[in-house]
Scaffold this motif. Sequence first.
Motif, mmCIF file in Angstrom:
data_model
loop_
_atom_site.group_PDB
_atom_site.id
_atom_site.type_symbol
_atom_site.label_atom_id
_atom_site.label_comp_id
_atom_site.label_asym_id
_atom_site.label_seq_id
_atom_site.Cartn_x
_atom_site.Cartn_y
_atom_site.Cartn_z
ATOM 1 N N SER A 1 8.121 -64.877 -22.109
ATOM 2 C CA SER A 1 7.781 -66.302 -22.143
ATOM 3 C C SER A 1 6.369 -66.444 -21.597
ATOM 4 C CB SER A 1 8.728 -67.124 -21.270
ATOM 5 O OG SER A 1 10.042 -67.104 -21.746
ATOM 6 N N ILE A 2 5.532 -67.183 -22.310
ATOM 7 C CA ILE A 2 4.162 -67.429 -21.853
ATOM 8 C C ILE A 2 3.937 -68.935 -21.787
ATOM 9 C CG2 ILE A 2 1.698 -67.107 -22.286
ATOM 10 C CD1 ILE A 2 2.419 -64.552 -23.807
ATOM 11 N N LEU A 3 3.700 -69.418 -20.577
ATOM 12 C CA LEU A 3 3.452 -70.841 -20.372
ATOM 13 C C LEU A 3 1.978 -71.013 -19.997
ATOM 14 C CD1 LEU A 3 6.551 -70.326 -18.720
ATOM 15 C CD2 LEU A 3 6.491 -72.673 -19.528
ATOM 16 N N ASN A 4 1.340 -71.994 -20.608
ATOM 17 C CA ASN A 4 -0.101 -72.161 -20.445
ATOM 18 C C ASN A 4 -0.466 -73.447 -19.713
ATOM 19 O OD1 ASN A 4 -1.090 -69.813 -21.952
ATOM 20 N ND2 ASN A 4 -0.098 -70.800 -23.692
ATOM 21 N N CYS A 5 -1.639 -73.417 -19.097
ATOM 22 C CA CYS A 5 -2.109 -74.550 -18.309
ATOM 23 C C CYS A 5 -3.631 -74.549 -18.331
ATOM 24 C CB CYS A 5 -1.576 -74.402 -16.882
ATOM 25 S SG CYS A 5 -2.073 -75.680 -15.724
ATOM 26 N N ASP A 6 -4.223 -75.704 -18.532
ATOM 27 C CA ASP A 6 -5.685 -75.841 -18.504
ATOM 28 C C ASP A 6 -6.073 -76.860 -17.435
ATOM 29 O OD1 ASP A 6 -5.117 -75.624 -21.851
ATOM 30 O OD2 ASP A 6 -6.493 -74.216 -20.892
ATOM 31 N N TYR A 7 -7.232 -76.687 -16.831
ATOM 32 C CA TYR A 7 -7.689 -77.634 -15.832
ATOM 33 C C TYR A 7 -9.156 -77.967 -16.070
ATOM 34 C CZ TYR A 7 -9.560 -73.496 -13.412
ATOM 35 O OH TYR A 7 -10.238 -72.345 -13.090
ATOM 36 N N THR A 8 -9.571 -79.113 -15.560
ATOM 37 C CA THR A 8 -10.940 -79.555 -15.792
ATOM 38 C C THR A 8 -11.775 -79.587 -14.511
ATOM 39 O OG1 THR A 8 -10.237 -81.855 -15.574
ATOM 40 C CG2 THR A 8 -10.293 -80.938 -17.803
ATOM 41 N N ASN A 9 -11.124 -79.694 -13.357
ATOM 42 C CA ASN A 9 -11.843 -79.846 -12.093
ATOM 43 C C ASN A 9 -12.263 -78.469 -11.563
ATOM 44 O OD1 ASN A 9 -12.745 -80.413 -9.518
ATOM 45 N ND2 ASN A 9 -11.068 -81.798 -9.025
ATOM 46 N N SER A 10 -13.551 -78.204 -11.556
ATOM 47 C CA SER A 10 -14.043 -76.897 -11.121
ATOM 48 C C SER A 10 -13.920 -76.699 -9.613
ATOM 49 C CB SER A 10 -15.507 -76.714 -11.550
ATOM 50 O OG SER A 10 -16.291 -77.762 -11.025
ATOM 51 N N MET A 11 -13.528 -77.745 -8.881
ATOM 52 C CA MET A 11 -13.312 -77.617 -7.437
ATOM 53 C C MET A 11 -11.947 -76.984 -7.122
ATOM 54 S SD MET A 11 -16.013 -78.709 -6.055
ATOM 55 C CE MET A 11 -15.516 -78.928 -4.350
ATOM 56 N N PHE A 12 -11.059 -76.978 -8.088
ATOM 57 C CA PHE A 12 -9.751 -76.358 -7.862
ATOM 58 C C PHE A 12 -9.948 -74.870 -7.619
ATOM 59 C CE2 PHE A 12 -7.508 -80.029 -8.372
ATOM 60 C CZ PHE A 12 -7.333 -80.516 -9.655
ATOM 61 N N ASP A 13 -9.325 -74.348 -6.581
ATOM 62 C CA ASP A 13 -9.430 -72.902 -6.375
ATOM 63 C C ASP A 13 -8.115 -72.267 -5.946
ATOM 64 O OD1 ASP A 13 -11.042 -72.715 -3.082
ATOM 65 O OD2 ASP A 13 -9.223 -73.685 -3.794
ATOM 66 N N TYR A 14 -7.037 -73.003 -6.097
ATOM 67 C CA TYR A 14 -5.730 -72.434 -5.803
ATOM 68 C C TYR A 14 -4.744 -73.045 -6.772
ATOM 69 C CZ TYR A 14 -2.381 -70.112 -2.726
ATOM 70 O OH TYR A 14 -1.444 -69.267 -2.202
ATOM 71 N N PHE A 15 -3.928 -72.187 -7.388
ATOM 72 C CA PHE A 15 -3.057 -72.631 -8.461
ATOM 73 C C PHE A 15 -1.634 -72.145 -8.214
ATOM 74 C CE2 PHE A 15 -6.606 -74.066 -10.936
ATOM 75 C CZ PHE A 15 -7.644 -73.258 -10.505
ATOM 76 N N LEU A 16 -0.693 -72.990 -8.561
ATOM 77 C CA LEU A 16 0.710 -72.680 -8.296
ATOM 78 C C LEU A 16 1.539 -73.005 -9.528
ATOM 79 C CD1 LEU A 16 -0.582 -74.606 -5.749
ATOM 80 C CD2 LEU A 16 1.381 -73.568 -4.616
ATOM 81 N N TRP A 17 2.660 -72.321 -9.637
ATOM 82 C CA TRP A 17 3.677 -72.638 -10.642
ATOM 83 C C TRP A 17 4.973 -72.991 -9.924
ATOM 84 C CZ3 TRP A 17 3.135 -73.267 -15.830
ATOM 85 C CH2 TRP A 17 1.956 -72.779 -16.425
ATOM 86 N N TYR A 18 5.569 -74.087 -10.391
ATOM 87 C CA TYR A 18 6.843 -74.527 -9.865
ATOM 88 C C TYR A 18 7.839 -74.588 -11.025
ATOM 89 C CZ TYR A 18 4.985 -76.050 -5.336
ATOM 90 O OH TYR A 18 4.424 -76.089 -4.073
ATOM 91 N N LYS A 19 9.106 -74.355 -10.696
ATOM 92 C CA LYS A 19 10.197 -74.476 -11.654
ATOM 93 C C LYS A 19 11.090 -75.610 -11.185
ATOM 94 C CE LYS A 19 13.465 -71.272 -11.505
ATOM 95 N NZ LYS A 19 14.165 -69.990 -11.745
ATOM 96 N N LYS A 20 11.570 -76.406 -12.143
ATOM 97 C CA LYS A 20 12.427 -77.530 -11.766
ATOM 98 C C LYS A 20 13.655 -77.593 -12.654
ATOM 99 C CE LYS A 20 12.349 -82.471 -10.680
ATOM 100 N NZ LYS A 20 13.646 -82.775 -11.258
ATOM 101 N N TYR A 21 14.824 -77.564 -11.995
ATOM 102 C CA TYR A 21 16.088 -77.799 -12.686
ATOM 103 C C TYR A 21 16.428 -79.284 -12.562
ATOM 104 C CZ TYR A 21 16.874 -72.713 -12.499
ATOM 105 O OH TYR A 21 16.768 -71.341 -12.640
ATOM 106 N N PRO A 22 17.231 -79.802 -13.496
ATOM 107 C CA PRO A 22 17.649 -81.207 -13.393
ATOM 108 C C PRO A 22 18.321 -81.490 -12.056
ATOM 109 C CG PRO A 22 18.277 -80.286 -15.517
ATOM 110 C CD PRO A 22 17.775 -79.145 -14.698
ATOM 111 N N ALA A 23 18.046 -82.641 -11.487
ATOM 112 C CA ALA A 23 18.649 -83.108 -10.233
ATOM 113 C C ALA A 23 18.258 -82.256 -9.022
ATOM 114 C CB ALA A 23 20.172 -83.182 -10.344
#
Lengths: 112, 116
Positions: B19-41
């Motif tokens: 599985s490949i999930l993608n993400c793009d960002y525009t703010n060049s000040m961002f320097d730390y990135f995280l992935w979260y998983k969410k189940y219903p409820a």
Amino acid sequence: ETGVTQSPTHLIKTRGQQVTLRCSSQSGHNTVSWYQQALGQGPQFIFQYYREEENGRGNFPPRFSGLQFPNYSSELNVNALELDDSALYLCASSLDGSHEQYFGPGTRLTVT
Amino acid sequence: DQQVKQNSPSLSVQEGRISILNCDYTNSMFDYFLWYKKYPAEGPTFLISISSIKDKNEDGRFTVFLNKSAKHLSLHIVPSQPGDSAVYFCAASVGPGGTSYGKLTFGQGTILTVHP
């Protein structure tokens, strides 16, 4: 180690009313952040509390306010509720405001 | 102003595949990135993170890749399992010293479905 807890789980309010949501942070954490998640959207940052002081605020009006207590638990208060305030409200705790935040299960608020 | 974007609302994969999930960002000040998983409820659960000084971070079946020049990151899950079916959120933050340190900006999420 106790995780982040939130109360109540669900809440139904009428437009114009006021609501208070509560959050207990994970043990050892001194920072609490609140997020609003509308349906089909990602969580949106409301504000953060660090050692009982507000430490940053997102693009939310002043009728959204908060408190953090000496035990690092926190409250989110919303006055003059509007229909668009209907959302899942998430609380997250961290240590010293770090990036890695641990979320509670959320409070589902419905405004009618 | 959507500073973090997940352009794929959903992804469907077969059990055992990648599985490949993608993400793009525009703010060049961002320097730390995280992935979260969410189940219903449930609230979002922290999965994996990466600092901008790295281009890859691996934790078991989960690997995050960061391409700073393209302002793009991706989460790879190998092999995918039915229990991975959830909504995945990409989030970004600025570093220590920045006024927005520790305030996460989230993407809209991608619904991953892993079929047995």
